[in-house]
Motif scaffolding. Structure first.
Motif, PDB file in Angstrom:
ATOM      1  N   SER A  17     -45.601 -36.773  44.265  1.00 63.96           N
ATOM      2  CA  SER A  17     -44.315 -36.058  44.275  1.00 63.96           C
ATOM      3  C   SER A  17     -44.276 -34.875  43.313  1.00 63.96           C
ATOM      4  N   ARG A  18     -45.409 -34.538  42.673  1.00 66.57           N
ATOM      5  CA  ARG A  18     -45.362 -33.481  41.653  1.00 66.57           C
ATOM      6  C   ARG A  18     -44.894 -32.144  42.217  1.00 66.57           C
ATOM      7  N   ALA A  89     -45.239 -31.417  34.984  1.00 63.53           N
ATOM      8  CA  ALA A  89     -46.570 -30.875  35.227  1.00 63.53           C
ATOM      9  C   ALA A  89     -47.630 -31.474  34.310  1.00 63.53           C
ATOM     10  N   LYS A  90     -47.242 -31.832  33.081  1.00 60.67           N
ATOM     11  CA  LYS A  90     -48.233 -32.206  32.078  1.00 60.67           C
ATOM     12  C   LYS A  90     -48.255 -33.693  31.721  1.00 60.67           C
ATOM     13  N   THR A  98     -61.203 -45.624  21.188  1.00 62.43           N
ATOM     14  CA  THR A  98     -60.021 -46.447  20.915  1.00 62.43           C
ATOM     15  C   THR A  98     -58.776 -45.594  20.671  1.00 62.43           C
ATOM     16  N   ARG A  99     -58.900 -44.299  20.874  1.00 62.40           N
ATOM     17  CA  ARG A  99     -57.762 -43.395  20.666  1.00 62.40           C
ATOM     18  C   ARG A  99     -56.984 -43.245  21.967  1.00 62.40           C
ATOM     19  N   LEU A 100     -55.734 -43.692  21.950  1.00 61.20           N
ATOM     20  CA  LEU A 100     -54.855 -43.628  23.116  1.00 61.20           C
ATOM     21  C   LEU A 100     -53.870 -42.487  22.946  1.00 61.20           C
ATOM     22  N   THR A 101     -53.784 -41.615  23.955  1.00 61.46           N
ATOM     23  CA  THR A 101     -52.853 -40.489  23.936  1.00 61.46           C
ATOM     24  C   THR A 101     -51.897 -40.594  25.111  1.00 61.46           C
ATOM     25  N   VAL A 102     -50.623 -40.426  24.849  1.00 57.90           N
ATOM     26  CA  VAL A 102     -49.601 -40.381  25.893  1.00 57.90           C
ATOM     27  C   VAL A 102     -48.882 -39.052  25.759  1.00 57.90           C
ATOM     28  N   ARG A 103     -48.847 -38.284  26.844  1.00 59.81           N
ATOM     29  CA  ARG A 103     -48.203 -36.973  26.819  1.00 59.81           C
ATOM     30  C   ARG A 103     -47.095 -36.941  27.855  1.00 59.81           C
ATOM     31  N   GLN A 104     -45.883 -36.729  27.358  1.00 60.83           N
ATOM     32  CA  GLN A 104     -44.732 -36.517  28.230  1.00 60.83           C
ATOM     33  C   GLN A 104     -44.110 -35.181  27.835  1.00 60.83           C
TER      34      GLN A 104
END
Length: 203
Positions: A17-18, A89-90, A98-104
């Motif tokens: 749906s982007r 979009a991002k 072990t590095r977790l990244t969440v981008r909103q």
């Protein structure tokens, strides 16, 4: 399962749906900017008229009032539009070791190996299930992994942008990493993710 040594991208953002979301968001946002500008102009002229009636100042002295209001309201809507377009979009999530990244709307990264605690909590979102080509909302809240570290808290919901469950591979990868760290609650969360990956109803 060992933590991935390279970057692993989760199916976290908007997929199917982007494009549609971006089109409607852009068109609706532009109309909102126009409406905000018109509203600012009308309010500014009303305020200028009231000030002129009370003080006797001329129109040339008060023209700044509608200009300022138009700039504030339209500018605020432009900022809102840009922020939400970038969010659609991002939006994404990934693992690097072990590095977790969440981008909103903004990015947040935490090293799971150095986390103090890991838990699963209900988010504010509800699942959407696809049945015979239709999307229907279920009554269950989407769970999210909550990682508490010395520099803050990271939250990762266990669904993609369309609120469908993350694929089993994503859950296995995240569970595998959590099984190798010593944060409080990490082992229990890893087990929970493995259960979810088998296709049982999410808790």
């Amino acid at each position: 399962m060992q933590p991935p040594t390279s970057r692993y991208e989760f199916s976290y953002g908007f997929k199917s749906s982007r494009s549609t979301r971006l089109i409607f968001l852009t068109l609706g946002g532009l109309l909102a900017v126009l409406a905000a500008g018109c509203l600012g102009g009308i309010l500014g002229m009303v305020i200028a008229w009231l000030v002129e009636a009370g003080t006797g100042k001329g129109d040339s002295d008060l023209i700044a009032i509608p200009v300022i209001l138009v700039s504030l309201l339209a500018g605020g809507m432009i900022v809102w539009l840009v922020v939400n377009i970038l969010a659609v979009a991002k939006t994404g999530a990934w693992l690097e070791g072990t590095r977790l990244t969440v981008r909103q709307r903004r990015s947040r990264t935490v090293d799971l190996a150095r986390a103090r605690s890991v838990s699963i909590q209900p988010s504010r979102l509800r699942w959407k299930e696809r049945r015979a080509g239709e999307v229907t909302a279920s009554g269950d809240l989407v769970p999210e992994v909550v990682v508490t570290a010395d520099d803050g808290v990271l939250r990762m919901r266990l669904c993609d942008g369309e609120r469908a469950p993350l694929p089993p591979q994503d859950l296995h990868i995240l569970a595998g990493v959590l099984a190798t760290v010593h944060a409080a609650g990490a082992a229990e969360v890893a087990q929970h993710l493995q259960v979810m990956a088998t296709g049982r109803p999410p808790a």
